[in-house]
Design an enzyme around this catalytic site. Structure first.
Site, PDB file in Angstrom:
ATOM      1  N   LYS A  29       0.773  -1.263  -0.026  1.00 26.00           N
ATOM      2  CA  LYS A  29       0.121  -0.062   0.138  1.00 26.00           C
ATOM      3  C   LYS A  29       0.788   1.254  -0.031  1.00 26.00           C
ATOM      4  CE  LYS A  29      -3.281   2.298   2.670  1.00 26.00           C
ATOM      5  NZ  LYS A  29      -4.340   2.126   4.037  1.00 26.00           N
ATOM      6  N   GLU A  65      10.664  -4.563   4.555  1.00 31.99           N
ATOM      7  CA  GLU A  65      10.712  -6.055   4.078  1.00 31.99           C
ATOM      8  C   GLU A  65      10.433  -6.101   2.663  1.00 31.99           C
ATOM      9  OE1 GLU A  65       8.985  -4.882   6.655  1.00 31.99           O
ATOM     10  OE2 GLU A  65       9.463  -6.284   8.341  1.00 31.99           O
ATOM     11  N   GLY A  85      -4.716  -2.218   5.428  1.00 30.94           N
ATOM     12  CA  GLY A  85      -3.936  -3.277   4.905  1.00 30.94           C
ATOM     13  C   GLY A  85      -4.757  -4.627   5.372  1.00 30.94           C
ATOM     14  N   ARG A  86      -5.107  -4.684   6.547  1.00 30.58           N
ATOM     15  CA  ARG A  86      -5.678  -6.100   6.875  1.00 30.58           C
ATOM     16  C   ARG A  86      -7.115  -6.216   6.416  1.00 30.58           C
ATOM     17  NH1 ARG A  86      -4.574  -2.643  10.776  1.00 30.58           N
ATOM     18  NH2 ARG A  86      -6.335  -2.123  12.199  1.00 30.58           N
ATOM     19  N   GLU A 116      -4.616  -6.804  15.243  1.00 28.36           N
ATOM     20  CA  GLU A 116      -3.925  -5.692  14.834  1.00 28.36           C
ATOM     21  C   GLU A 116      -5.273  -4.623  15.250  1.00 28.36           C
ATOM     22  OE1 GLU A 116      -0.552  -4.700  12.155  1.00 28.36           O
ATOM     23  OE2 GLU A 116      -2.368  -5.040  10.979  1.00 28.36           O
ATOM     24  N   HIS A 165      -5.276 -33.675  17.806  1.00 28.41           N
ATOM     25  CA  HIS A 165      -4.242 -34.532  18.279  1.00 28.41           C
ATOM     26  C   HIS A 165      -2.865 -33.915  18.769  1.00 28.41           C
ATOM     27  CE1 HIS A 165      -6.253 -38.318  16.640  1.00 28.41           C
ATOM     28  NE2 HIS A 165      -6.720 -37.400  16.031  1.00 28.41           N
ATOM     29  N   LYS A 170       9.357  -0.971  13.865  1.00 27.38           N
ATOM     30  CA  LYS A 170       9.994  -0.699  12.558  1.00 27.38           C
ATOM     31  C   LYS A 170      11.007   0.603  12.883  1.00 27.38           C
ATOM     32  CE  LYS A 170       5.761  -1.050   9.910  1.00 27.38           C
ATOM     33  NZ  LYS A 170       4.776  -0.545   9.058  1.00 27.38           N
TER      34      LYS A 170
END
Ligand code: G6Q
Length: 549
Positions: free
Chosen positions: A208, A214, A269-270, A355, A386, A506
């Site tokens: 965005k 990264e 973003g999410r 978030e 399990h 960050k």
């Protein structure tokens, strides 16, 4: 509508008193005294069936929770969000993801612009591009068609795409290979590219802001990898596209803005998997299926807008989450999809929920004196049964669980699906009812094992059942959680659409990087532990054998 602190609201006080009796209530008794409970405490919408009867609530709880929703201004806040008002107060912007899935003939004018028209203009460009790549009309630099698509992005620009790709794999073109690179750890990129031929590989740089460290690091290394194989700068134009809101940064990176798919600051973003961030999804499943995904989101949006609160899936799920967190003091939620294709859904929901609602101040910036967003986690069933279900059944921390399943399989094979479904139903029952001492004894259990086999039960679950995992069902499911998260945020009075907590890490990483990377940087002026760790990395980074030695 109330902007007061949650605990000052009238309905909260009534719930607080009511909770003192409900904490002692057992689901066994709630079911025993009401034989219709399992058919009453359920709701349906947008193709999803929700059984919420195995929550530790009664009719009074539900009616007080709905009163709290109303008193907290949920309806008004929902309508503000759908109108495009700046509900993300700390960032002073709208959170208008619902516009991303509005049908082409709808109109929504926000601050003088018809956002629906803008959304569909981008969708049309995405469609043309996806068709060109999928048909082989779009050629790589050497004239070969694209066989591999690599999405480079992180956080909201990765988790949605990878979750949707895995979820809808059955609908994807199997002649295309998809990879998702997010981690700045080079291993992620190196392993993703090691068996790919650059001449057949398309990179989608999804960011965005187009400033995320990264993603830009990975994108630059991907570019070098491509140029090392193809040896010509002009190849970038045929092998790199961008998804971003930042046209300047995209250009500066060397991607032609004509190959950029845009979106808007009002898409968080999410909340972006159904924007151009979903380009990889569209490439995988094709534009028609992508439209179905959007239709599923929209159907749930309409349900959220129109269904009475008492029958409204996201409102019910959101208010039950508030009940569990605030009144039963249960700090986590397990999400267990009983569908292997949904294996990345828990990771996706972790970001969406935590978030959004992991906040410590109100929308007005006032410190909150009550807990907010629960910790979400999970794994697909039956595997999880399990591993950690032991703690769910007999541990000392009670975990409410969302169990997600489908009535019909995408891969019918023998008795697999009926057995899978039996496990969902069995787990919900076991968590709620447990096994009493008398039942264990009646089975002839040796006395010294009796206590070990007793299960207290009274563990809350929501059981969500869809018809079949289709793009439409997935869209509705994601929108259901989006709006449940929103509902919780409104009750807590927080801004569910900002994420200031991610910033400090960050900034610090950017400051520490030169100290680790460059011996010449002299000063270590952090705390003694941070300084010692930096010194350790500095000292050891160039010592010893590496894999290439
Ligand atoms: C999501 C967050 C965050 C964001 C990533 C990637 O809501 O804002 O996860 O999506 O930090 O950001 P860019 O898309 O700007 O690279």
């Amino acid at each position: 509508m109330s902007s007061s602190s949650m605990r000052e609201r009238r309905a909260w006080k009534l719930l607080h008193d009511h909770a003192t009796t409900m904490v002692a209530a057992h689901l066994r008794d709630l079911f025993a005294t009401d034989p219709t409970r399992g058919t009453r405490l359920r709701a349906e919408g947008a193709g999803w069936y929700l059984d919420f009867s195995k929550n530790r609530v009664n009719d009074e709880t539900l009616s007080l929770l709905m009163a709290l929703a109303r008193e907290s201004g949920l309806i008004e806040r929902r309508d503000e969000m759908f109108r495009g008002e700046r509900v993300n107060t700390s960032e002073d912007r709208a959170a208008l993801h619902v516009a991303l899935r509005m049908p082409v003939n709808d109109t929504l004018v926000v601050e003088g612009r018809d956002v629906v028209a803008e959304v569909h203009a981008v969708l049309a460009r995405m469609t043309n591009f996806a068709n060109a790549v999928r048909s082989g009309a779009w050629r790589g630099h050497t004239g070969r068609p694209i066989k591999n698509v690599v999405n480079v992005g992180i956080g909201g620009s990765d988790l949605g795409p990878v979750m949707a790709y895995e979820a809808l794999r059955a609908y994807s073109g199997r002649d295309l290979t998809f990879r998702f690179v997010s981690n700045v750890d080079a291993t992620d990129l190196v392993e993703a590219l090691r068996d790919l031929d650059a001449a057949e590989t398309l990179f989608i740089v999804a960011s965005k802001t187009f400033t995320t460290h990264e993603t830009l690091t990975n994108a630059l290394s991907a570019r070098s990898w491509l140029l090392a194989q193809l040896g010509d700068e002009r190849a970038v134009a045929r092998h790199f596209v961008a998804v971003s809101t930042n046209v300047r940064a995209v250009e500066a990176f060397g991607i032609d803005p004509a190959q950029m798919f845009g979106f808007w600051d009002w898409v968080g973003g999410r909340y972006s998997m159904d924007s151009a961030i979903g380009l990889s999804t569209m490439l995988a499943i094709g534009p028609e299926n992508f439209n179905e995904l959007l239709a599923g989101f929209h159907a749930l949006d309409q349900h959220f807008l129109q269904a009475p609160l008492e029958e409204n899936l996201p409102v019910l799920m959101g208010m039950l989450a508030v009940w569990n967190r605030e009144f039963l003091n249960l700090p986590t939620v397990g999400v267990m999809p009983y569908d292997q294709y949904l294996k990345r859904l828990p990771a996706y929901l972790q970001q969406l929920t935590m978030e959004s609602n992991g906040k410590h101040v109100s929308r007005e910036g006032v410190a909150l004196d009550y807990p907010t967003g629960a910790i979400y986690w999970g794994e697909p069933g039956t595997n999880a049964q399990h591993s950690f279900y032991q703690l769910l059944h007999q541990g000392s921390t009670i975990v409410p669980v969302d169990l997600i399943a489908f009535a019909r399989p995408l891969n019918p094979l023998g008795a697999h699906h009926d057995f899978l479904s039996a496990n969902v139903v069995a787990q919900a029952r076991a968590l709620a009812f447990g096994t009493t001492e008398a039942e264990v004894r009646a089975e002839g259990t040796p006395e010294h094992v009796v206590a070990h086999r007793v299960m207290e039960g009274n563990r809350p679950t929501n059981v969500l059942v869809g018809e079949q995992l289709t793009p439409r069902a997935l869209g509705a499911l994601v929108a259901l959680y989006e709006h449940s998260v929103f509902t919780q945020g409104v009750i807590w009075g927080i801004d569910s659409f900002d994420q200031w907590g991610v910033e400090l890490g960050k900034e610090l990483a950017a400051r520490i990087y030169p100290a680790i990377a460059d011996e010449a940087v002299p000063l270590l002026d952090f705390d003694s532990s941070t300084n010692a760790l930096i010194a350790r990395f500095r000292e050891r980074r160039d010592q010893g054998a590496t894999r290439d030695d």
